[in-house]
Each structure stands twice: as structure tokens, then as C-alpha cells.
Design an enzyme around this catalytic site. Sequence first.
Site, PDB file in Angstrom:
ATOM      1  N   LYS A 264     -25.150   9.646   4.629  1.00 27.24           N
ATOM      2  CA  LYS A 264     -25.307   9.557   6.191  1.00 27.24           C
ATOM      3  C   LYS A 264     -24.014  10.030   6.687  1.00 27.24           C
ATOM      4  O   LYS A 264     -23.638  10.551   7.804  1.00 27.24           O
ATOM      5  CB  LYS A 264     -25.819   8.297   6.625  1.00 27.24           C
ATOM      6  N   ARG A 265     -22.874   9.175   6.120  1.00 25.19           N
ATOM      7  CA  ARG A 265     -21.462   9.252   6.696  1.00 25.19           C
ATOM      8  C   ARG A 265     -21.013  10.623   6.615  1.00 25.19           C
ATOM      9  O   ARG A 265     -19.917  10.857   7.191  1.00 25.19           O
ATOM     10  CB  ARG A 265     -20.635   8.229   5.962  1.00 25.19           C
TER      11      ARG A 265
END
Length: 507
Positions: A264-265
Site C-alpha cells: 500500500k505504501r
Amino acid sequence: MTMNGIRVRFAPSPTGPLHIGGVRTALYNYLFARKHGGTFILRIEDTDQSRYVDGAEDYIIRALEWCRIDVDEGINEGGSFGPYRQSERKHLYRQYADMLVDRGHAYYAFDTPGELERMRIESEKKGETFIYNSAVRDKLVNSISLDPVDWNARLDRGDPFVIRFKMPRDEEIHFDDLIRGHIVVNSDTLDDKVLFKSDGMPTYHLANVVDDYLMKISHVIRGEEWLPSLPLHVMLYRAFGWEAPLFAHLPLLLKPDGRGKLSKRDGDKLGFPVFPLYWPYGETARGYREDGYYPEAFVNMLALLGWNPGTDQEIFSMSELINSFTLERVGKSGMRFDPEKARWFNHVYLQKRSNNQLALEFREFLRARNYHTDIVRLEVLIGLVKERVSFVKDLWDQTDFFFRAPENYDQEAVSKRWTESTPAMLRELIAVLLSTADFSPSGTEASVSSWIKSSGYNTGTVMNAFRLVIVGALRGPRVYDIISWIGREETIKRIEKGISIIGSKKK
Ligand code: GLU
């Protein structure tokens, strides 16, 4: 809905925007359900209150809608196995944890977080890892080590407790995964996982297994990150005496360089979105939809990240995916995400759209920039540049000069293509265009070509200078197509403007 007992679920936790890996999990579940005439269920796993994020549940629903992954049973659709949000099933889980305690497969543990932390630190000092398991549970504070009078008193007093699974000692746990095959794990590598927390909520493991059982899930299709939980889940099914569903763990999605999981990052860092839709809260993140992707292209691209059809076919509609999809053709190894390939898919889907559809989409884009052009003219324009673009927004870069005269002229092109005699030559060209009755592409081409021939000019010399004053650079579709679209008046205006601006600068 289903007659054959095929029931699958997508069970996201609303902890933030849904990652594209999650969308792929939903998609594979959906394809599998549709292929077999089964039921696709959306279950929201929101028992971890500390990780709950507002807006995430709604985001998940909108993302599935955008992809046209239709839910049969779920929080909005209802169904006979609801509620489909775990927080609304809260009252249900304790009895199952107690059932395991009664059968000797689980126990109450009263160790405080502080005590456990101290033991963790002590083990670390000795270079060991603290694991709450059969080797140490006798020495800890729980309903196995304590006298029944003691632990019952603690429960009666309302002391905080958790319920832990009693993982058997030194047992080979055998199980199968439809993608990974047969797996054997020794129970000593596993700990006594918490099933029920002191806040009165089940953990993921308990709620997930109980709900899969109660919702009659036939196949659990989920990401590889859940494979380490599988031995525990298998043991839970055995302890309950329930038949386990079949399991299929999907390969990870990797970063484009293959180094590690696409997380996600990675968000905007790698230059492409990792989420289907724009995430508007807190730390905002780009989405495929807002980047101009068609959902069909996005879905097609995702389907092939882990599944292969066994043929060279790459372009699949949703119904073709449903027909062709099998879990047997899902691979084991991680799949690199390829942003170029993603763009290619959109390119292909854009080419499949009619000029009329694209004209309607492009008109919206133009309106926002205050350009108003009728659809028929836009269709012509799109026909000229369609093959060069992958996104509707790219149409602008290919056609901006149709809408506005150049403000400046490419320096390199000017120094190469503009000479002292160019203005005179272009003035002759103006005369030719003024006397051309048919201003269609073929009409202007005929009269300009015959003038070039009779005048003895070099075709390249004329056409490069012509293009330069019309476009401002040496790019774009055929000059005849451009001038026919912008019209005679605008064409002549641009030639005159070019002569006056470039002609005066260049000696
Ligand atoms: N709630 C889990 C997740 O967020 C579900 C995993 C599973 O499908 O069992 O992915």
C-alpha cells in the site's frame, strides 16, 4: 441463488483503501463463483477496532462496483447468512470459543500484556524468541496451569482474559492447498494463538473460521499472506469437528523490479497507482479510475496477474474471463506488476471504443478547459489520432493545436527548416489555398501538390514549413487533415502569423 453449493467470499478488513492485490482476490473469487454458478459473498471483517478506518468500507463497495464485480450476498445485498459485517455478529463468537475450551482445545489466559512483554524481553536477552506454546504454557497464568478454583474465581471477578487455542505438541499437520499442493507443518512451529480478545471481540482467526463455516463457504480463495494462518485454521476446523472448505492461496503481487511485495505504501512512489480509486482521506492516493483507466482494461490486466489462460490470448471481456478462469491455472510464484503493460491494456481498450464514444468522453475533458466543439467534428479529430493514445487525456497532447494557434515555434525546427525564402514560398501557398474550392483533405492535397510540382519547390521544404506554422512544431497528423479541420480562414491566419513572428526573428 446457488444450487451446487459453490460459495466463495471476499473478506476485506476496512483498514484503508483496497489495494489492487485485494481487488484481484475479489475478482478471482467472483470469476470462480460465476463460472460454477455459485454465490459470491462480501463479508466485512471489522473486528479489529484499532485498525478501523472511516470510509474504507464504502471505498471497497465502490471499487467493486467500478470493476463490475457484482456481489450476491453482502452488507448491502443481504442474504440468508447475514449479518455480513462481523461487528454485527459480535454476540456469536464467544460461544464458539467456549465450545473449544469445553472440549479441551482452548483455554483462558490471564497473563497481562505487561507480563508477556517482560517475558519477551527476557527471552530476547538470551537470544531466544518467546512463544506462547506447549513448552511454556504450564508456567504461565492460564486455566491449564492454575487450579480450577483459582481460574474460575478470576473469571467470576471479571479479571481480563483472552482465550487461546491449545496447539498440540509435536504434531505433523497435513493439509492441501489447491494452488500450493500438499503442505506439512509441525505444530511446534506454531503458537497458542489468541482466539478471543479481552475487549470481547474475536480475533481474525476465530471470526474468519466461524463465519466461513456458518456461511457455508466451499472455497477460501485469498492472498498468499494468509498461508501462514492456514495450519491454525485447519486445526480449528478439526477442533470444532467441522469439515474444512477447500483453500486456494493466490500468489503475491510484486513490485515492478521483483523486489518484494507491492505494498500500500508504494502508492505514488513508484509512479503508478496501487489503488483502484482515488483515496480522499488523510494521506490521499491516486487511483486507476482517476488516472483514466477503463474498468474493463483494469480488470483484464489484473486477471492476468497470477492466472494464465494457457493460450496467447491477452484480451478478455468479463464473460470471457468467467468462461476461461480455473484455479488450476493460477501460478504459485509472485507476479511482478508491470505498469507499462497496464497502460498497454488501456490502449487496446481505447482502440476498441468507437470514435463517437471517445468524442463524448473527450468533450467532457474539453468542456472543463472551456473548449466547445460539436461531436461530429470531434469524431473526425479522434479518427486522426486515436492510434497514438492510451488515455482520453492523452488526446489533448495530440490535438491541442487543433484548438489553438501556436504561441511559439519549436526552435530546432525553425533553425533547420526555415530559410530566407520561406516567407515568400508561404505567401504563394496562401494564394493556392485561397483559390482551392474544395477544402477537404484530398482537395487541398491535390491543389497544393500540383502547385509544388509546377513551381519546382521541394515537397519536404514546403510541407515542413507549412506544418511548423500550423502546429508550432514538426508533429501531429497529416497537415491536410489538420487544415481541413481548422478551416481555410484559420489556416491562412496561422500561416500569416508564422511569417510575421518567425520571419522577423530569423535573418
Ligand atoms: N480479513 C482478511 C483480510 O483482510 C481476510 C483474509 C481471508 O480471506 O481469510 O484480507
